[in-house]
Motif scaffolding. Structure first.
Motif, PDB file in Angstrom:
ATOM      1  N   ASP A  97      -0.749   9.883   2.360  1.00  0.00           N
ATOM      2  CA  ASP A  97      -1.050   9.145   3.593  1.00  0.00           C
ATOM      3  C   ASP A  97       0.164   9.165   4.530  1.00  0.00           C
ATOM      4  O   ASP A  97       0.702   8.125   4.914  1.00  0.00           O
ATOM      5  CB  ASP A  97      -1.463   7.705   3.259  1.00  0.00           C
ATOM      6  CG  ASP A  97      -2.106   6.981   4.435  1.00  0.00           C
ATOM      7  OD1 ASP A  97      -2.431   7.634   5.450  1.00  0.00           O
ATOM      8  OD2 ASP A  97      -2.278   5.748   4.343  1.00  0.00           O
ATOM      9  N   TYR A  98       0.598  10.364   4.871  1.00  0.00           N
ATOM     10  CA  TYR A  98       1.673  10.578   5.855  1.00  0.00           C
ATOM     11  C   TYR A  98       2.969   9.832   5.524  1.00  0.00           C
ATOM     12  O   TYR A  98       3.681   9.394   6.424  1.00  0.00           O
ATOM     13  CB  TYR A  98       1.199  10.193   7.254  1.00  0.00           C
ATOM     14  CG  TYR A  98       0.049  11.014   7.754  1.00  0.00           C
ATOM     15  CD1 TYR A  98       0.258  12.302   8.232  1.00  0.00           C
ATOM     16  CD2 TYR A  98      -1.250  10.516   7.751  1.00  0.00           C
ATOM     17  CE1 TYR A  98      -0.791  13.072   8.701  1.00  0.00           C
ATOM     18  CE2 TYR A  98      -2.312  11.280   8.214  1.00  0.00           C
ATOM     19  CZ  TYR A  98      -2.074  12.554   8.678  1.00  0.00           C
ATOM     20  OH  TYR A  98      -3.122  13.313   9.140  1.00  0.00           O
ATOM     21  N   LEU A  99       3.233   9.656   4.245  1.00  0.00           N
ATOM     22  CA  LEU A  99       4.462   8.996   3.781  1.00  0.00           C
ATOM     23  C   LEU A  99       4.561   7.545   4.264  1.00  0.00           C
ATOM     24  O   LEU A  99       5.654   7.024   4.470  1.00  0.00           O
ATOM     25  CB  LEU A  99       5.710   9.794   4.192  1.00  0.00           C
ATOM     26  CG  LEU A  99       5.776  11.215   3.644  1.00  0.00           C
ATOM     27  CD1 LEU A  99       6.966  11.970   4.252  1.00  0.00           C
ATOM     28  CD2 LEU A  99       5.879  11.206   2.121  1.00  0.00           C
ATOM     29  N   ARG A 100       3.430   6.901   4.398  1.00  0.00           N
ATOM     30  CA  ARG A 100       3.442   5.482   4.768  1.00  0.00           C
ATOM     31  C   ARG A 100       3.934   4.653   3.586  1.00  0.00           C
ATOM     32  O   ARG A 100       3.664   4.961   2.426  1.00  0.00           O
ATOM     33  CB  ARG A 100       2.034   5.011   5.143  1.00  0.00           C
ATOM     34  CG  ARG A 100       1.607   5.469   6.511  1.00  0.00           C
ATOM     35  CD  ARG A 100       0.279   4.871   6.863  1.00  0.00           C
ATOM     36  NE  ARG A 100      -0.090   5.208   8.236  1.00  0.00           N
ATOM     37  CZ  ARG A 100      -0.852   4.450   8.987  1.00  0.00           C
ATOM     38  NH1 ARG A 100      -1.334   3.320   8.522  1.00  0.00           N
ATOM     39  NH2 ARG A 100      -1.148   4.830  10.213  1.00  0.00           N
ATOM     40  N   GLU A 101       4.645   3.569   3.923  1.00  0.00           N
ATOM     41  CA  GLU A 101       5.100   2.650   2.876  1.00  0.00           C
ATOM     42  C   GLU A 101       3.913   1.840   2.380  1.00  0.00           C
ATOM     43  O   GLU A 101       3.142   1.299   3.164  1.00  0.00           O
ATOM     44  CB  GLU A 101       6.147   1.683   3.425  1.00  0.00           C
ATOM     45  CG  GLU A 101       7.531   2.255   3.496  1.00  0.00           C
ATOM     46  CD  GLU A 101       8.536   1.222   3.955  1.00  0.00           C
ATOM     47  OE1 GLU A 101       9.406   0.844   3.153  1.00  0.00           O
ATOM     48  OE2 GLU A 101       8.425   0.792   5.120  1.00  0.00           O
ATOM     49  N   LYS A 102       3.812   1.766   1.059  1.00  0.00           N
ATOM     50  CA  LYS A 102       2.750   0.992   0.418  1.00  0.00           C
ATOM     51  C   LYS A 102       3.342   0.265  -0.777  1.00  0.00           C
ATOM     52  O   LYS A 102       4.490   0.486  -1.145  1.00  0.00           O
ATOM     53  CB  LYS A 102       1.612   1.904  -0.013  1.00  0.00           C
ATOM     54  CG  LYS A 102       0.957   2.593   1.187  1.00  0.00           C
ATOM     55  CD  LYS A 102      -0.364   3.169   0.843  1.00  0.00           C
ATOM     56  CE  LYS A 102      -0.977   3.772   2.112  1.00  0.00           C
ATOM     57  NZ  LYS A 102      -2.160   4.541   1.782  1.00  0.00           N
ATOM     58  N   THR A 103       2.527  -0.574  -1.377  1.00  0.00           N
ATOM     59  CA  THR A 103       3.000  -1.319  -2.541  1.00  0.00           C
ATOM     60  C   THR A 103       2.093  -1.087  -3.734  1.00  0.00           C
ATOM     61  O   THR A 103       0.876  -0.955  -3.581  1.00  0.00           O
ATOM     62  CB  THR A 103       3.095  -2.832  -2.250  1.00  0.00           C
ATOM     63  OG1 THR A 103       3.595  -3.486  -3.417  1.00  0.00           O
ATOM     64  CG2 THR A 103       1.755  -3.432  -1.859  1.00  0.00           C
ATOM     65  N   SER A 104       2.698  -1.052  -4.895  1.00  0.00           N
ATOM     66  CA  SER A 104       1.928  -0.972  -6.138  1.00  0.00           C
ATOM     67  C   SER A 104       1.659  -2.369  -6.690  1.00  0.00           C
ATOM     68  O   SER A 104       0.950  -2.506  -7.679  1.00  0.00           O
ATOM     69  CB  SER A 104       2.690  -0.132  -7.168  1.00  0.00           C
ATOM     70  OG  SER A 104       3.951  -0.732  -7.431  1.00  0.00           O
ATOM     71  N   ASN A 105       2.217  -3.388  -6.040  1.00  0.00           N
ATOM     72  CA  ASN A 105       2.042  -4.760  -6.516  1.00  0.00           C
ATOM     73  C   ASN A 105       1.854  -5.709  -5.322  1.00  0.00           C
ATOM     74  O   ASN A 105       2.773  -6.460  -4.964  1.00  0.00           O
ATOM     75  CB  ASN A 105       3.252  -5.176  -7.358  1.00  0.00           C
ATOM     76  CG  ASN A 105       3.022  -6.461  -8.112  1.00  0.00           C
ATOM     77  OD1 ASN A 105       2.141  -7.250  -7.789  1.00  0.00           O
ATOM     78  ND2 ASN A 105       3.831  -6.698  -9.136  1.00  0.00           N
ATOM     79  N   PRO A 106       0.659  -5.693  -4.709  1.00  0.00           N
ATOM     80  CA  PRO A 106       0.439  -6.545  -3.534  1.00  0.00           C
ATOM     81  C   PRO A 106       0.590  -8.039  -3.834  1.00  0.00           C
ATOM     82  O   PRO A 106       1.036  -8.793  -2.965  1.00  0.00           O
ATOM     83  CB  PRO A 106      -0.989  -6.211  -3.091  1.00  0.00           C
ATOM     84  CG  PRO A 106      -1.563  -5.305  -4.099  1.00  0.00           C
ATOM     85  CD  PRO A 106      -0.480  -4.858  -5.023  1.00  0.00           C
ATOM     86  N   TYR A 146       4.130  -7.786   5.541  1.00  0.00           N
ATOM     87  CA  TYR A 146       2.708  -7.778   5.919  1.00  0.00           C
ATOM     88  C   TYR A 146       2.255  -6.358   6.264  1.00  0.00           C
ATOM     89  O   TYR A 146       1.139  -5.955   5.928  1.00  0.00           O
ATOM     90  CB  TYR A 146       2.429  -8.722   7.089  1.00  0.00           C
ATOM     91  CG  TYR A 146       2.091 -10.130   6.665  1.00  0.00           C
ATOM     92  CD1 TYR A 146       1.078 -10.389   5.745  1.00  0.00           C
ATOM     93  CD2 TYR A 146       2.764 -11.220   7.196  1.00  0.00           C
ATOM     94  CE1 TYR A 146       0.760 -11.679   5.355  1.00  0.00           C
ATOM     95  CE2 TYR A 146       2.454 -12.517   6.815  1.00  0.00           C
ATOM     96  CZ  TYR A 146       1.444 -12.746   5.895  1.00  0.00           C
ATOM     97  OH  TYR A 146       1.127 -14.022   5.510  1.00  0.00           O
ATOM     98  N   ARG A 147       3.101  -5.599   6.930  1.00  0.00           N
ATOM     99  CA  ARG A 147       2.753  -4.202   7.247  1.00  0.00           C
ATOM    100  C   ARG A 147       2.518  -3.416   5.970  1.00  0.00           C
ATOM    101  O   ARG A 147       1.513  -2.726   5.821  1.00  0.00           O
ATOM    102  CB  ARG A 147       3.871  -3.550   8.077  1.00  0.00           C
ATOM    103  CG  ARG A 147       3.641  -2.057   8.309  1.00  0.00           C
ATOM    104  CD  ARG A 147       4.786  -1.412   9.066  1.00  0.00           C
ATOM    105  NE  ARG A 147       6.098  -1.618   8.487  1.00  0.00           N
ATOM    106  CZ  ARG A 147       6.599  -0.907   7.469  1.00  0.00           C
ATOM    107  NH1 ARG A 147       5.898   0.053   6.903  1.00  0.00           N
ATOM    108  NH2 ARG A 147       7.819  -1.151   7.029  1.00  0.00           N
ATOM    109  N   ILE A 148       3.430  -3.544   5.028  1.00  0.00           N
ATOM    110  CA  ILE A 148       3.331  -2.806   3.773  1.00  0.00           C
ATOM    111  C   ILE A 148       2.105  -3.247   2.976  1.00  0.00           C
ATOM    112  O   ILE A 148       1.466  -2.433   2.305  1.00  0.00           O
ATOM    113  CB  ILE A 148       4.630  -2.958   2.951  1.00  0.00           C
ATOM    114  CG1 ILE A 148       5.788  -2.271   3.689  1.00  0.00           C
ATOM    115  CG2 ILE A 148       4.479  -2.380   1.551  1.00  0.00           C
ATOM    116  CD1 ILE A 148       7.167  -2.614   3.162  1.00  0.00           C
ATOM    117  N   CYS A 149       1.744  -4.522   3.083  1.00  0.00           N
ATOM    118  CA  CYS A 149       0.554  -5.046   2.393  1.00  0.00           C
ATOM    119  C   CYS A 149      -0.752  -4.645   3.080  1.00  0.00           C
ATOM    120  O   CYS A 149      -1.822  -4.995   2.618  1.00  0.00           O
ATOM    121  CB  CYS A 149       0.614  -6.578   2.322  1.00  0.00           C
ATOM    122  SG  CYS A 149       1.674  -7.209   1.040  1.00  0.00           S
ATOM    123  N   GLY A 150      -0.654  -3.957   4.197  1.00  0.00           N
ATOM    124  CA  GLY A 150      -1.865  -3.525   4.879  1.00  0.00           C
ATOM    125  C   GLY A 150      -2.441  -4.545   5.846  1.00  0.00           C
ATOM    126  O   GLY A 150      -3.627  -4.511   6.161  1.00  0.00           O
TER     127      GLY A 150
END
Length: 189
Positions: free
Chosen positions: A23-32, A64-68
Protein backbone atom coordinates in the motif's frame (compact mmCIF):
# COMPACT_ATOMS: atom_id res chain seq x y z
CA UNK A 1 1.15 8.78 33.92
CA UNK A 2 3.63 11.62 33.80
CA UNK A 3 4.61 13.17 30.49
CA UNK A 4 8.21 12.00 30.84
CA UNK A 5 7.01 8.40 31.27
CA UNK A 6 4.65 8.79 28.32
CA UNK A 7 7.48 10.00 26.09
CA UNK A 8 9.54 6.95 27.06
CA UNK A 9 6.63 4.60 26.40
CA UNK A 10 6.01 5.80 22.86
CA UNK A 11 9.49 4.73 21.78
CA UNK A 12 8.19 1.15 22.05
CA UNK A 13 5.57 1.83 19.38
CA UNK A 14 8.03 1.16 16.58
CA UNK A 15 7.51 -2.54 17.35
CA UNK A 16 3.90 -2.21 16.13
CA UNK A 17 4.32 0.23 13.24
CA UNK A 18 5.49 -0.79 9.79
CA UNK A 19 5.57 0.43 6.19
CA UNK A 20 3.10 -1.56 4.10
CA UNK A 21 4.82 -2.73 0.89
CA UNK A 22 1.42 -3.48 -0.63
CA UNK A 23 0.00 0.00 0.00
CA UNK A 24 2.56 2.55 -1.24
CA UNK A 25 4.69 2.18 1.91
CA UNK A 26 2.03 3.74 4.11
CA UNK A 27 2.57 3.50 7.85
CA UNK A 28 0.27 0.99 9.48
CA UNK A 29 0.04 -0.85 12.76
CA UNK A 30 -0.02 -4.52 13.62
CA UNK A 31 -1.55 -3.68 17.00
CA UNK A 32 -4.34 -1.09 16.71
CA UNK A 33 -5.49 -1.74 20.28
CA UNK A 34 -2.09 -0.78 21.67
CA UNK A 35 -2.08 2.42 19.59
CA UNK A 36 -5.60 3.26 20.83
CA UNK A 37 -4.39 2.80 24.43
CA UNK A 38 -1.52 5.21 23.79
CA UNK A 39 -3.90 7.71 22.17
CA UNK A 40 -6.21 7.51 25.19
CA UNK A 41 -3.26 8.09 27.53
CA UNK A 42 -2.13 11.11 25.50
CA UNK A 43 -5.65 12.53 25.48
CA UNK A 44 -5.75 12.18 29.28
CA UNK A 45 -2.40 13.96 29.56
CA UNK A 46 -3.77 16.83 27.45
CA UNK A 47 -6.27 17.55 30.22
CA UNK A 48 -3.56 18.22 32.79
CA UNK A 49 -0.44 19.14 30.85
CA UNK A 50 -0.14 22.69 29.55
CA UNK A 51 3.54 22.72 28.55
CA UNK A 52 3.56 19.79 26.12
CA UNK A 53 0.39 20.50 24.14
CA UNK A 54 2.17 20.72 20.80
CA UNK A 55 3.92 17.39 21.37
CA UNK A 56 0.75 15.65 22.57
CA UNK A 57 -1.49 16.94 19.79
CA UNK A 58 1.13 16.02 17.20
CA UNK A 59 1.57 12.54 18.64
CA UNK A 60 -2.17 11.93 18.80
CA UNK A 61 -2.58 13.18 15.25
CA UNK A 62 0.12 10.87 13.92
CA UNK A 63 -1.26 7.87 15.78
CA UNK A 64 -4.81 8.46 14.54
CA UNK A 65 -3.43 8.58 10.98
CA UNK A 66 -1.60 5.30 11.46
CA UNK A 67 -4.75 3.75 12.99
CA UNK A 68 -6.67 4.63 9.85
CA UNK A 69 -8.60 7.61 11.22
CA UNK A 70 -7.24 10.46 9.11
CA UNK A 71 -10.08 12.88 9.87
CA UNK A 72 -9.34 12.75 13.59
CA UNK A 73 -5.65 13.10 12.76
CA UNK A 74 -6.36 16.19 10.67
CA UNK A 75 -8.30 17.80 13.54
CA UNK A 76 -5.43 17.33 16.01
CA UNK A 77 -2.79 18.39 13.51
CA UNK A 78 -4.70 21.54 12.56
CA UNK A 79 -4.55 22.50 16.23
CA UNK A 80 -0.79 21.84 16.19
CA UNK A 81 -0.32 24.08 13.18
CA UNK A 82 -2.28 26.91 14.79
CA UNK A 83 -0.32 26.49 18.01
CA UNK A 84 3.06 26.49 16.21
CA UNK A 85 2.04 29.55 14.17
CA UNK A 86 0.90 31.45 17.26
CA UNK A 87 4.17 30.60 18.99
CA UNK A 88 6.13 31.67 15.91
CA UNK A 89 7.94 28.34 15.88
CA UNK A 90 8.87 27.83 12.22
CA UNK A 91 10.40 24.40 12.82
CA UNK A 92 7.21 23.11 14.43
CA UNK A 93 5.18 24.67 11.61
CA UNK A 94 7.24 22.78 9.03
CA UNK A 95 6.96 19.48 10.88
CA UNK A 96 3.22 19.93 11.26
CA UNK A 97 2.73 20.87 7.61
CA UNK A 98 4.39 17.58 6.66
CA UNK A 99 2.29 15.64 9.16
CA UNK A 100 -0.89 17.32 7.95
CA UNK A 101 0.04 16.52 4.38
CA UNK A 102 0.38 12.87 5.31
CA UNK A 103 -2.98 12.83 7.11
CA UNK A 104 -4.63 14.47 4.09
CA UNK A 105 -3.03 11.88 1.81
CA UNK A 106 -4.42 9.10 4.01
CA UNK A 107 -7.80 10.84 3.70
CA UNK A 108 -7.52 10.63 -0.12
CA UNK A 109 -6.96 14.38 -0.45
CA UNK A 110 -3.72 14.19 -2.42
CA UNK A 111 -4.00 17.63 -4.03
CA UNK A 112 -4.31 19.31 -0.62
CA UNK A 113 -1.52 17.10 0.73
CA UNK A 114 0.80 18.26 -2.04
CA UNK A 115 0.03 21.89 -1.18
CA UNK A 116 1.09 21.26 2.43
CA UNK A 117 4.30 19.50 1.34
CA UNK A 118 5.12 22.39 -0.99
CA UNK A 119 4.44 24.89 1.78
CA UNK A 120 6.78 22.95 4.07
CA UNK A 121 9.46 22.95 1.35
CA UNK A 122 9.04 26.69 0.81
CA UNK A 123 9.29 27.41 4.55
CA UNK A 124 12.42 25.25 4.78
CA UNK A 125 14.08 27.16 1.96
CA UNK A 126 12.91 30.62 3.03
CA UNK A 127 14.13 30.09 6.60
CA UNK A 128 17.26 28.10 5.68
CA UNK A 129 16.08 25.09 7.67
CA UNK A 130 17.49 22.04 5.91
CA UNK A 131 16.65 19.49 8.62
CA UNK A 132 13.19 18.73 7.20
CA UNK A 133 13.75 19.08 3.45
CA UNK A 134 14.24 15.34 3.02
CA UNK A 135 11.03 14.56 4.91
CA UNK A 136 8.98 17.00 2.85
CA UNK A 137 10.45 15.61 -0.38
CA UNK A 138 9.96 11.98 0.69
CA UNK A 139 6.31 12.50 1.61
CA UNK A 140 5.62 14.62 -1.45
CA UNK A 141 7.11 11.82 -3.55
CA UNK A 142 4.91 9.23 -1.89
CA UNK A 143 1.83 11.32 -2.57
CA UNK A 144 2.84 11.78 -6.22
CA UNK A 145 3.49 8.05 -6.48
CA UNK A 146 -0.03 7.28 -5.25
CA UNK A 147 -1.35 9.62 -7.95
CA UNK A 148 0.58 7.67 -10.60
CA UNK A 149 3.00 10.55 -11.23
CA UNK A 150 6.01 8.26 -11.11
CA UNK A 151 8.59 10.48 -12.83
CA UNK A 152 7.87 13.42 -10.50
CA UNK A 153 7.83 11.07 -7.50
CA UNK A 154 11.17 9.59 -8.46
CA UNK A 155 12.72 13.07 -8.69
CA UNK A 156 11.55 13.81 -5.14
CA UNK A 157 12.93 10.50 -3.86
CA UNK A 158 16.29 11.10 -5.54
CA UNK A 159 16.59 14.53 -3.90
CA UNK A 160 15.50 13.08 -0.54
CA UNK A 161 18.03 10.26 -0.93
CA UNK A 162 20.88 12.69 -1.55
CA UNK A 163 19.96 14.70 1.54
CA UNK A 164 19.63 11.56 3.63
CA UNK A 165 22.97 10.20 2.47
CA UNK A 166 24.48 13.48 3.63
CA UNK A 167 22.73 13.08 7.02
CA UNK A 168 24.07 9.54 7.24
CA UNK A 169 21.02 8.07 9.00
CA UNK A 170 20.75 4.42 7.83
CA UNK A 171 17.04 4.17 8.70
CA UNK A 172 16.16 7.22 6.62
CA UNK A 173 18.41 6.09 3.75
CA UNK A 174 16.75 2.66 3.75
CA UNK A 175 13.27 4.22 3.77
CA UNK A 176 14.09 6.26 0.67
CA UNK A 177 15.72 3.27 -1.05
CA UNK A 178 12.47 1.36 -0.55
CA UNK A 179 10.48 4.26 -2.03
CA UNK A 180 12.86 4.47 -5.02
CA UNK A 181 12.61 0.72 -5.62
CA UNK A 182 8.82 0.86 -5.45
CA UNK A 183 8.45 3.82 -7.80
CA UNK A 184 10.82 2.16 -10.31
CA UNK A 185 8.75 -1.05 -10.21
CA UNK A 186 5.52 0.89 -10.67
CA UNK A 187 7.02 2.92 -13.51
CA UNK A 188 7.98 -0.26 -15.36
CA UNK A 189 4.60 -1.98 -15.04
Amino acid sequence: MRIVDFKKSISDLSKFIYFDNNDYLREKTSNPLKLKEVIAEAENLLKTNKEDKYFLYGTIGNLYRICGEPQRAINYLNYCLSYASEEGNIRNEIVTLIRLGEALKYDKKHKEALEFFDEALNKCKANKIDAYLDFALQHKGKSLMELGKFVEAEKCFIQAFQLREFKGDPTLIDSTKQALDLVKRLKNQ
